[in-house]
Design an enzyme around this catalytic site. Structure first.
Site, PDB file in Angstrom:
ATOM      1  N   ASP A 102       0.846  -1.176   0.000  1.00  0.00           N
ATOM      2  CA  ASP A 102       0.000   0.000   0.000  1.00  0.00           C
ATOM      3  C   ASP A 102       0.895   1.245   0.000  1.00  0.00           C
ATOM      4  O   ASP A 102       1.859   1.295  -0.762  1.00  0.00           O
ATOM      5  CB  ASP A 102      -0.947  -0.066   1.205  1.00  0.00           C
ATOM      6  N   TYR A 231      -2.778  10.137   3.429  1.00  0.00           N
ATOM      7  CA  TYR A 231      -3.829  10.774   2.638  1.00  0.00           C
ATOM      8  C   TYR A 231      -3.617  12.260   2.391  1.00  0.00           C
ATOM      9  O   TYR A 231      -3.715  12.743   1.258  1.00  0.00           O
ATOM     10  CB  TYR A 231      -5.194  10.469   3.261  1.00  0.00           C
ATOM     11  N   HIS A 291      -6.768  -6.382  -2.179  1.00  0.00           N
ATOM     12  CA  HIS A 291      -5.803  -5.379  -1.726  1.00  0.00           C
ATOM     13  C   HIS A 291      -4.959  -5.879  -0.558  1.00  0.00           C
ATOM     14  O   HIS A 291      -3.879  -5.342  -0.306  1.00  0.00           O
ATOM     15  CB  HIS A 291      -6.556  -4.104  -1.332  1.00  0.00           C
TER      16      HIS A 291
END
Length: 615
Positions: A102, A231, A291
């Protein structure tokens, strides 16, 4: 798990939590994503350590048991890059393999780009190389409710959304939502947590115990820093232009990972555009992977990682050991692939040779020809000569196994100036159109006859997944008997499902083969070797002679010796009409896969041949 040790290490003014197992001389550092934590690597830590590596997983700053920075709102991805390098310094590690999942993929690649001397190789899961900055993820091409856009809002929207639930529920929701193949997108009147149906169970590979561990770690750290990195810093330019990752690299992608649906990502990976930044990159796809593929399929991912680490360390994909002045080029057979030569490449390279193994066209990681059904063995011959030209190699020793023996002996007949020596394993020189094999004496259920029939083998193989097909072939063709099916049988029916793999062929090896054939499929391998012609007219060969010194290695229990005419051809020396300077060595218990079955004996024969002829 109980052998994993935990400690805190001082890194750039913060105490970072480190989980560690193993004490090997080579280090592997695992870098988590979100909502993950060191624990996400629990399976891989143990697996990699069992193979002799020092395996380390960290909690990034602000995550889990690591300390929070004083001013989280000032941090960017570059802080994580500096942390990883400082961690290596603190642990007295000069060089390490980096494994990132990730958002952990970003610092893994950036450390390799900025500090190449500290990185032996890079493995990432789910995320290809990308630079933090405005173009990292094209939010503008996705709806307003795209989860990254929602979590990037700096006014507390995600905090308020998460704050409606306890930490355990937030982690549960995210694991369920992000295990799907669809991108999480909320409607205008929804928050991301509203997308979760409370009746949905956890994925079967993620237990309540796993959830409890995650929850306990996030109860310690909270979500303040994870919302900042990745983020709210994903759009922050890192100030790096056109970086290159020179280290050998592997990307593991689940075919059902929702990230593949991010605008541009799938094309970026499948077209190979990512290799502009990571030239020495291999990509492995897992058909049902999502994922969280490393937690979903830990054995497959651990095998891929261990295999990749071993190959990076020993072979270094043309960066370390393969740069001797003399070249040995290995040509595989079926169902083999470049990996078939893993033992021989290392042995030959250790003797100072440049060792190269290819995947033939249409096999493994090589491209498929546009019209596979028109391919012939001449294409393989031409490919090998063109490969030597492309790599600026004037002359090489050719080593061919099974059908790979055919280009290995035709090339020295046609281009003697390009070949220093020839070694074949399992198959002797056989002139096109004048084979010593008397195929007419074989039953109609003979496996080669069956595999030549258009559509029949496809239907036979198609009843099983690729891994099972490869497993069955290795089991069947490790025996000493010819494989012949009855009228009411197919070739795959000859395998008893209870039969184990040969002891010299591990589940890891099978996983490596399966991953390569999942990429290429079996369409081209049925064309070559089985359905394509071998004609002397293609090569203008009438009575070919190979002048180069040559070696044939045969297993005494190779089923090929039972092909009508083959053993006489060898034992009487008739083969030497074509290959006068030929030595033949038989390995007593050897089967058709003798180079994998008895690698040390085969390695010794090859290296002695090279020494004897001063090649």
């Amino acid at each position: 798990m109980e052998n994993i040790q935990h400690k805190h290490v001082q890194v750039r003014g913060l105490k970072l939590h480190v989980a560690e197992i193993g004490s090997g001389p080579k280090a592997v550092v695992f870098l988590h994503g979100f909502p993950e934590i060191w624990y996400t690597w629990r399976h891989q830590l143990v697996s990699v350590a069992s193979k002799g590596y020092r395996a380390i997983a960290i909690d990034f700053r602000g995550y889990g048991l690591s300390e929070q920075p004083a001013e989280p709102e000032n941090d960017t991805f570059i802080d994580l890059v500096h942390d990883v390098v400082a961690l290596l310094d603190s642990l007295a590690i000069d060089k390490a393999f980096l494994v990132g999942k990730d958002f952990g993929a970003l610092p893994a690649y950036l450390v390799a780009a900025l500090h190449p001397e500290r990185v032996s190789g890079v493995i990432t899961l789910g995320i290809p190389f990308m630079l933090p900055g405005p173009s990292a993820v094209q939010n503008h091409l996705l709806p307003e409710g795209f989860y990254i856009s929602r979590w990037q809002e700096p006014v507390g929207r995600a905090e308020a959304d998460f704050g409606r639930f306890d930490v355990r529920t937030v982690i549960r929701n995210i694991y369920i939502l992000f295990s799907r193949s669809e991108i999480p997108i909320a409607a205008a009147d929804q928050e991301i947590m509203d997308l979760f149906d409370p009746a949905t169970p956890l994925p079967p590979w993620f237990s309540e115990e796993d959830l409890s561990v995650y929850a306990s770690l996030y109860e310690k750290s909270g979500f303040r820093y994870p919302l900042r990195v990745p983020y709210r810093t994903l759009k922050v330019d890192c100030g790096i232009t056109d970086p290159k990752v020179s280290a050998p690299s592997l990307l593991i992608v689940g075919e059902k990972d929702y990230v593949l649906k991010f605008p541009g990502i799938e094309d970026y990976i499948r077209t190979g555009a990512v290799k502009h930044f990571v030239p020495d990159l291999e990509i492995t796809y897992m058909a049902e992977g999502n994922h969280f593929v490393h937690e979903q399929f830990p054995e497959q991912c651990s095998s891929s990682s261990r295999i990749s680490l071993a190959l990076m360390e020993q072979i270094q994909h043309r960066h370390v050991q393969v740069r001797g002045p003399k070249v040995v080029l290995f040509l595989h057979g079926f169902p083999e692939i470049w990996y078939s030569w893993r033992h021989q490449m290392v042995a030959v390279a250790n003797k100072g040779h440049r060792a190269i193994a290819i995947d033939f066209r249409g096999y493994g990681l090589s491209e498929q020809p546009a019209e596979p059904e028109k391919a012939t063995f001449k294409d393989l011959v031409d490919d090998v000569v063109a490969l030597l030209d492309s790599l600026s190699i004037d002359k090489a020793v050719l080593v061919g196994k099974d059908f790979g023996a055919f280009p290995a002996y035709v090339i020295p007949a046609l281009h003697p100036q390009r070949v220093s020596g020839m070694i074949t394993v399992g198959v002797p020189f056989m002139q096109p159109d004048a084979s010593p094999v008397q195929f007419h004496l074989l039953p109609k259920g003979f496996y080669m006859s069956r595999l030549k029939e258009p559509g029949r083998a496809e239907a036979d193989f198609g009843r099983f997944d690729v891994k099972t097909v490869i497993q069955n072939i290795y089991i069947l063709f490790s025996g000493s008997e010819l494989q012949v099916a009855a009228d009411d049988q197919e070739i795959m029916d000859l395998v008893d499902p209870a039969t184990p793999l040969p002891p010299w062929f591990s589940e890891e090896d099978l996983a490596a083969y399966a991953s390569l054939y999942e990429k290429s499929g079996l369409h081209f391998p049925l064309q070559i070797p089985y359905r394509s012609r071998r004609s002397s007219e293609d090569y203008h060969l009438t009575d070919p002679k190979i002048s180069a010194p040559s070696l044939l290695i045969m297993g005494e229990k190779d089923y090929f010796l039972k092909f009508p005419g083959v053993e006489d051809y060898l034992r009487t020396g008739a083969v030497k009409h074509f290959v006068p300077d030929l030595d033949i060595n038989f390995i007593v218990e050897g089967t058709h896969f003798v180079q994998e079955q008895f690698p040390e004996q085969v390695n010794q024969l090859i290296t002695s041949f090279l020494d004897k002829h001063a090649i």
